[in-house]
Enzyme design. Sequence first.
Site, PDB file in Angstrom:
ATOM      1  N   LYS A  86       1.778  -2.674   9.201  1.00 42.68           N
ATOM      2  CA  LYS A  86       2.951  -1.598   8.947  1.00 42.68           C
ATOM      3  C   LYS A  86       3.969  -2.036   9.593  1.00 42.68           C
ATOM      4  O   LYS A  86       4.254  -2.540  10.705  1.00 42.68           O
ATOM      5  CB  LYS A  86       2.489  -0.394  10.025  1.00 42.68           C
ATOM      6  CG  LYS A  86       1.178   0.336   9.335  1.00 42.68           C
ATOM      7  CD  LYS A  86       0.719   1.481  10.394  1.00 42.68           C
ATOM      8  CE  LYS A  86       1.548   2.821  10.257  1.00 42.68           C
ATOM      9  NZ  LYS A  86       1.421   4.181  10.786  1.00 42.68           N
ATOM     10  N   LEU A 104       0.864  -1.252   0.042  1.00 42.88           N
ATOM     11  CA  LEU A 104       0.015  -0.009   0.060  1.00 42.88           C
ATOM     12  C   LEU A 104       0.650   1.056   0.077  1.00 42.88           C
ATOM     13  O   LEU A 104       0.463   2.364  -0.402  1.00 42.88           O
ATOM     14  CB  LEU A 104      -0.942  -0.203   1.398  1.00 42.88           C
ATOM     15  CG  LEU A 104      -2.057  -1.093   1.127  1.00 42.88           C
ATOM     16  CD1 LEU A 104      -2.858  -1.076   2.545  1.00 42.88           C
ATOM     17  CD2 LEU A 104      -3.002  -1.043   0.250  1.00 42.88           C
ATOM     18  N   GLY A 105       2.118   1.267   0.409  1.00 44.14           N
ATOM     19  CA  GLY A 105       2.880   2.298   0.611  1.00 44.14           C
ATOM     20  C   GLY A 105       4.400   1.967   1.155  1.00 44.14           C
ATOM     21  O   GLY A 105       4.411   0.822   1.647  1.00 44.14           O
ATOM     22  N   LYS A 106       5.073   2.823   0.846  1.00 38.51           N
ATOM     23  CA  LYS A 106       6.773   2.520   1.224  1.00 38.51           C
ATOM     24  C   LYS A 106       7.444   3.931   1.597  1.00 38.51           C
ATOM     25  O   LYS A 106       7.186   4.772   0.811  1.00 38.51           O
ATOM     26  CB  LYS A 106       7.362   1.753  -0.101  1.00 38.51           C
ATOM     27  CG  LYS A 106       8.833   1.423   0.267  1.00 38.51           C
ATOM     28  CD  LYS A 106       9.284   0.622  -0.901  1.00 38.51           C
ATOM     29  CE  LYS A 106      10.824   0.090  -0.633  1.00 38.51           C
ATOM     30  NZ  LYS A 106      11.059  -0.511   0.705  1.00 38.51           N
ATOM     31  N   ASP A 133      -0.778  14.592  13.519  1.00 42.43           N
ATOM     32  CA  ASP A 133      -0.339  14.614  12.060  1.00 42.43           C
ATOM     33  C   ASP A 133      -1.652  14.575  11.244  1.00 42.43           C
ATOM     34  O   ASP A 133      -2.131  13.829  10.362  1.00 42.43           O
ATOM     35  CB  ASP A 133       0.386  13.294  11.696  1.00 42.43           C
ATOM     36  CG  ASP A 133       1.167  13.725  10.350  1.00 42.43           C
ATOM     37  OD1 ASP A 133       1.065  14.833   9.986  1.00 42.43           O
ATOM     38  OD2 ASP A 133       1.645  12.731   9.811  1.00 42.43           O
ATOM     39  N   THR A 171       3.925  -0.336   4.114  1.00 46.20           N
ATOM     40  CA  THR A 171       2.693  -0.652   4.650  1.00 46.20           C
ATOM     41  C   THR A 171       2.038  -1.656   3.614  1.00 46.20           C
ATOM     42  O   THR A 171       2.044  -1.575   2.446  1.00 46.20           O
ATOM     43  CB  THR A 171       1.769   0.594   4.579  1.00 46.20           C
ATOM     44  OG1 THR A 171       2.447   1.605   5.449  1.00 46.20           O
ATOM     45  CG2 THR A 171       0.429   0.021   5.179  1.00 46.20           C
TER      46      THR A 171
END
Length: 462
Positions: free
Chosen positions: A39, A16-18, A140, A24
């Site tokens: 995560k 999903l993300g890096k 955040d 993730t």
Amino acid sequence: MSGKILAERYEVQRQLGKQTGRQTLLARDLQTQELVVIKQLFLGSDFEWQDLKLFEREAETLKSLSYPAIPRYLDYLEIDEPNSKSFALVQTYVEGKTLQEHLLSGRTFSESEVKELAKSLLEIFNYLHEEQESPVIHRDIKPSNILLHSRSGHSVGQVYLVDFGSVQNQAAKFGGTITVVGTYGYMAPEQFGGRSVPASDLYGLGATLIYLVTGLHPTELSQQDLRIQFADRVTHLNSSLIDWLEWMTEPSLDKRLSSAGEAWISLKNPRIIDKNSIAAQRQSSAIKLTKTSEFIEIKIPSQGIDISLIVVLLGVISVMLFLIAVSDNDRELLIAGIFLAAAGVLKLLDSLFLEVRLRIDRQQISYSTDILGLRWNNSPPAPRQDIGQLEIEQIEYTRRGTKQKLSTVSQMIIQAGNQKYQLGVKQGLSESEIEWLATELSQWLGLKIQRTLTDGKKKISM
């Protein structure tokens, strides 16, 4: 990557993300067959212990939370692989698109959707910030950390707040190490000094909504005295919503809305404010107003001596001297004269030295008077949370037996449970001073001013 099994239980579906040192993943729990988010933080050459501290804090925070709009903690793992070692946080998967993705795809948000989104996020903040054992500050808030599920043409859908990697709880707050976390453009000014309070999340929400209504990242907008300048780009919005967004993103903590509850009340009941007239009234009045994020205090000095008081005092003195002169051995007349003399002295002290003080802090509201350093409470203090109404009452005096109006006076009433706290003509306030003080209290409390008219028989809402 797809098909890889982690901890003999989680089958990776896709990435999903890096970011550097972390990633993730979307995976399937082979025991429950549910999709989960993993995560992963790697121990590599760029690893810093502060990263692990924040990672573990995120896991502990999620473990303690239980709210439908926040991903639920499922597992925490240490993963040893031939070429790497990592820590992994497993949480429930929320299907949906982030606000950032919606914006990048060209989706726009109407004013009603912006308010709906604000309401949902303020409800989440209220849960986080009011946690009894350990209040949680996200630190955040930004479009990429807000997910929308099942958005339709008439609703923003279900709102979720994700990514608690920058979270601060009360226990961590006093750890002795200053950690600056957040995303530039959405970080409140105090966060650059390592300080975070509930109002810091409100700033992030305000900046996020400004992005929604302008289509521009906060850093793409100009600033003046650290204030985001966006009003000229959203002339289609109601002025009360613009004012609310400016209030949410006030650089000064003393001037910013301080809690999710106050922010929601202020959104529902916009403040009506003439900034020029209030500034003029503040400068010309002898009243001392002190307002911080922790309390608001009004000190009303003595009214001084005017012609009417001099006439009253001369009358009292004349009657007193007459009674003393004719009393001779009449004890009752002598006592009456002494009482009148005492009344005159008290009236004089009242006019010269009496100071009225109304103070509201995070715990209570109190009303007291002070003469020559002696202070007493005119009404018992009441809990701050009991304050439910702020009212300006106009009272009409009419000639008895007729409808001819003689005069109209105003007073401000704060209702706190069964207690009423009143400021008005009795304290020597003018109508403009009452309006000024009511406006200041309305802003600080997040309460709309109720206006009523009383004609001696009944009270009518205006």
